[in-house]
Design a protein around this motif. Structure first.
Motif, PDB file in Angstrom:
ATOM      1  N   VAL A 190      -7.790  39.978 151.268  1.00  0.00           N
ATOM      2  CA  VAL A 190      -6.632  40.600 150.660  1.00  0.00           C
ATOM      3  C   VAL A 190      -7.050  42.372 150.829  1.00  0.00           C
ATOM      4  O   VAL A 190      -7.913  42.837 150.361  1.00  0.00           O
ATOM      5  CB  VAL A 190      -6.177  40.546 149.264  1.00  0.00           C
ATOM      6  N   GLY A 191      -6.207  43.044 151.458  1.00  0.00           N
ATOM      7  CA  GLY A 191      -6.330  44.386 151.760  1.00  0.00           C
ATOM      8  C   GLY A 191      -7.351  44.816 152.749  1.00  0.00           C
ATOM      9  O   GLY A 191      -8.196  44.131 153.226  1.00  0.00           O
ATOM     10  N   ASN A 192      -7.203  46.137 153.190  1.00  0.00           N
ATOM     11  CA  ASN A 192      -7.921  46.655 154.266  1.00  0.00           C
ATOM     12  C   ASN A 192      -9.528  46.837 153.966  1.00  0.00           C
ATOM     13  O   ASN A 192     -10.339  46.580 155.083  1.00  0.00           O
ATOM     14  CB  ASN A 192      -7.260  48.237 154.543  1.00  0.00           C
ATOM     15  N   ASP A 193      -9.624  47.197 152.681  1.00  0.00           N
ATOM     16  CA  ASP A 193     -11.264  47.291 152.430  1.00  0.00           C
ATOM     17  C   ASP A 193     -11.858  45.916 152.622  1.00  0.00           C
ATOM     18  O   ASP A 193     -13.099  45.846 153.217  1.00  0.00           O
ATOM     19  CB  ASP A 193     -11.582  47.767 151.060  1.00  0.00           C
ATOM     20  N   TYR A 247       0.606  41.886 159.516  1.00  0.00           N
ATOM     21  CA  TYR A 247       0.784  42.034 158.321  1.00  0.00           C
ATOM     22  C   TYR A 247       0.147  40.717 157.478  1.00  0.00           C
ATOM     23  O   TYR A 247      -0.409  40.979 156.479  1.00  0.00           O
ATOM     24  CB  TYR A 247       2.342  41.883 157.967  1.00  0.00           C
ATOM     25  N   ARG A 248       0.315  39.451 157.919  1.00  0.00           N
ATOM     26  CA  ARG A 248      -0.318  38.300 157.451  1.00  0.00           C
ATOM     27  C   ARG A 248      -0.776  37.438 158.680  1.00  0.00           C
ATOM     28  O   ARG A 248      -0.234  37.408 159.755  1.00  0.00           O
ATOM     29  CB  ARG A 248       0.948  37.342 156.630  1.00  0.00           C
ATOM     30  N   ILE A 255      -3.156  40.737 154.851  1.00  0.00           N
ATOM     31  CA  ILE A 255      -3.702  39.580 154.348  1.00  0.00           C
ATOM     32  C   ILE A 255      -3.956  38.522 155.189  1.00  0.00           C
ATOM     33  O   ILE A 255      -3.308  38.166 156.097  1.00  0.00           O
ATOM     34  CB  ILE A 255      -3.017  38.846 153.090  1.00  0.00           C
ATOM     35  N   GLN A 312      -1.882  48.192 156.740  1.00  0.00           N
ATOM     36  CA  GLN A 312      -2.751  48.483 155.554  1.00  0.00           C
ATOM     37  C   GLN A 312      -2.844  47.434 154.274  1.00  0.00           C
ATOM     38  O   GLN A 312      -3.873  47.280 153.872  1.00  0.00           O
ATOM     39  CB  GLN A 312      -2.184  49.697 154.792  1.00  0.00           C
ATOM     40  N   ASP A 313      -1.625  46.862 154.208  1.00  0.00           N
ATOM     41  CA  ASP A 313      -1.695  45.718 153.388  1.00  0.00           C
ATOM     42  C   ASP A 313      -1.918  44.174 153.740  1.00  0.00           C
ATOM     43  O   ASP A 313      -1.125  43.419 153.155  1.00  0.00           O
ATOM     44  CB  ASP A 313      -0.384  45.878 152.547  1.00  0.00           C
TER      45      ASP A 313
END
Length: 165
Positions: A71-74, A145-146, A61, A58-59
Motif C-alpha cells: 500500500v502506498g508509494n513508499d 491505481y490497483r 495498491i 500516488q495511492d
C-alpha cells in the motif's frame, strides 16, 4: 397524473443510463490505458525502474500472489526497487480486455516471461494473469491505481503435496 409522474421518472432513468454509457469505452481512453500498459511492460523489459514507477498512482495498491497488500508509494518503491536490482525481466503481455468508464478503467490479461537473476542464476519463468485498475489523473493522463496478479501455474507445493509432509 400518477402515470405521467412514473413515466417521467422512467424517462429520466433511461436518459441517465444513456449519458453514463457514453462515458464507457471512449476510444481515446482505451487507447491511453493501452499505451500506459505497454509502457509498463517496456519499463520492466528494459529494467527501467523510474519509468515503471512513473506509471503508478500516488495511492496505488498492489495485491501480489501469496503476500500481503503493498500500500502506498513508499512501500511500492521499496518492493519494486529490490525487484529491479535483483532481476532483469523478459515480459510478454496479452490484454484480453480494456475497459474505460468515467475516470476509471481496467485491463485484464496475462504476463508471460522470465525473471533473470542479475547474479547469473537460472531464469525463473512466470505465467501470470492480472487485473489492473487505472485512474484518470487531474491532467487527463492515466496511472495504475490497483493491481492484482497471480500465477496460472501450479505452485511447487500444489505439484508436489508431499513437500508438506
Amino acid at each position: 397524473m400518477k402515470k405521467i409522474i412514473v413515466t417521467s421518472i422512467c424517462i429520466v432513468f433511461v436518459l441517465a443510463a444513456c449519458v453514463q454509457s457514453n462515458n464507457t469505452n471512449n476510444e481515446a481512453d482505451v487507447k491511453a490505458i493501452s499505451e500506459v500498459s505497454a509502457a509498463i511492460v517496456k519499463a520492466w523489459s528494459d529494467g527501467n525502474y523510474e519509468a515503471f514507477m512513473e506509471r503508478l498512482d500516488q495511492d496505488a495498491i498492489v495485491l501480489p500472489q501469496n503476500a500481503s497488500s503493498v500500500v502506498g508509494n513508499d512501500a511500492l518503491k521499496s518492493l519494486y526497487s529490490n525487484s529491479f536490482k535483483t532481476f532483469t525481466f523478459q515480459v510478454n503481455e496479452t490484454l484480453d480486455e480494456i475497459v474505460a468508464f468515467g475516470d476509471y478503467g481496467y485491463t485484464l490479461g496475462t504476463w508471460v516471461g522470465s525473471m533473470n537473476p542479475v547474479d547469473g542464476g537460472e531464469p525463473i519463468p512466470f505465467n501470470n494473469k492480472a487485473v489492473a485498475i487505472y485512474k484518470r489523473q487531474p491532467d487527463g493522463s492515466w496511472l495504475v491505481y490497483r493491481n492484482i496478479y497471480n500465477s496460472n501455474e501450479l505452485s511447487l507445493v500444489q505439484k508436489s503435496p508431499e513437500l508438506l509432509e
